[in-house]
Design a protein around this motif. Sequence first.
Motif, mmCIF file in Angstrom:
data_model
loop_
_atom_site.group_PDB
_atom_site.id
_atom_site.type_symbol
_atom_site.label_atom_id
_atom_site.label_comp_id
_atom_site.label_asym_id
_atom_site.label_seq_id
_atom_site.Cartn_x
_atom_site.Cartn_y
_atom_site.Cartn_z
ATOM 1 N N UNK A 63 51.826 -33.762 97.546
ATOM 2 C CA UNK A 63 51.933 -35.110 98.090
ATOM 3 C C UNK A 63 52.428 -35.068 99.533
ATOM 4 N N UNK A 77 45.092 -33.483 93.923
ATOM 5 C CA UNK A 77 45.161 -33.216 92.482
ATOM 6 C C UNK A 77 44.192 -32.099 92.136
ATOM 7 N N UNK A 122 55.659 -32.044 92.480
ATOM 8 C CA UNK A 122 56.385 -32.331 91.245
ATOM 9 C C UNK A 122 56.707 -31.039 90.510
ATOM 10 N N UNK A 129 49.882 -29.728 92.487
ATOM 11 C CA UNK A 129 49.729 -31.140 92.807
ATOM 12 C C UNK A 129 50.651 -31.392 93.996
#
Lengths: 113, 115
Positions: free
Chosen positions: A34, A51, A94, A32
């Motif tokens: 970003x 995602x 994350x 994941x």
Amino acid sequence: AQSVAQPEDQVNVAEGNPLTVKCTYSVSGNPYLFWYVQYPNRGLQFLLKYITGDNLVKGSYGFEAEFNKSQTSFHLKKPSALVSDSALYFCAVPSNNDYKLSFGAGTTVTVRA
Amino acid sequence: EAGVTQFPSHSVIEKGQTVTLRCDPISGHDNLYWYRRVMGKEIKFLLHFVKESKQDESGMPNNRFLAERTGGTYSTLKVQPAELEDSGVYFCASSQEGHLTDTQYFGPGTRLTVL
């Protein structure tokens, strides 16, 4: 541990030219990913995230990012850069067991008129 | 919808003094995070609240740092006593869900300068 790397400290482009900001990742499990941007004297703003699904992710301000599993990359792109795109860009991931983000070192983008 | 707000935007203090930073998350966001960027280095995680509970404080550098989130709304981060190496930008972020894919929305940051 999940991590991302931004190999370029600085990227300089002329207005109207394509802009690419590079990010590579090292994760276990599903990645994941970003992208955030920090404009001068402003906070971090969310641009987009990957995602699952389509490898090309579209985000804010005309930016998009391409997820490439074979190259473990998630490069940020904009077809035609604007002077106002000059900012500091961060890639983030994350951690597996909790939600804290690990950031790349950041890439300073300068778009010259 | 109001975004994440932080106060003050800038703080300049002497070494040994105390400073308290405040963060107001987006309304309804149970998850609140503190990060900091020191001396132009990477942005580092400090801690994570879920409502009023500390979920993860593994990033807190030492016991001079104390974070609270009484009532599960706004949060404060106190540095006491401040040291020179605490200078940097302190960011707060919030998210609605507690999931790996959830977007964290960041505030404008507080720039702390310790002289």
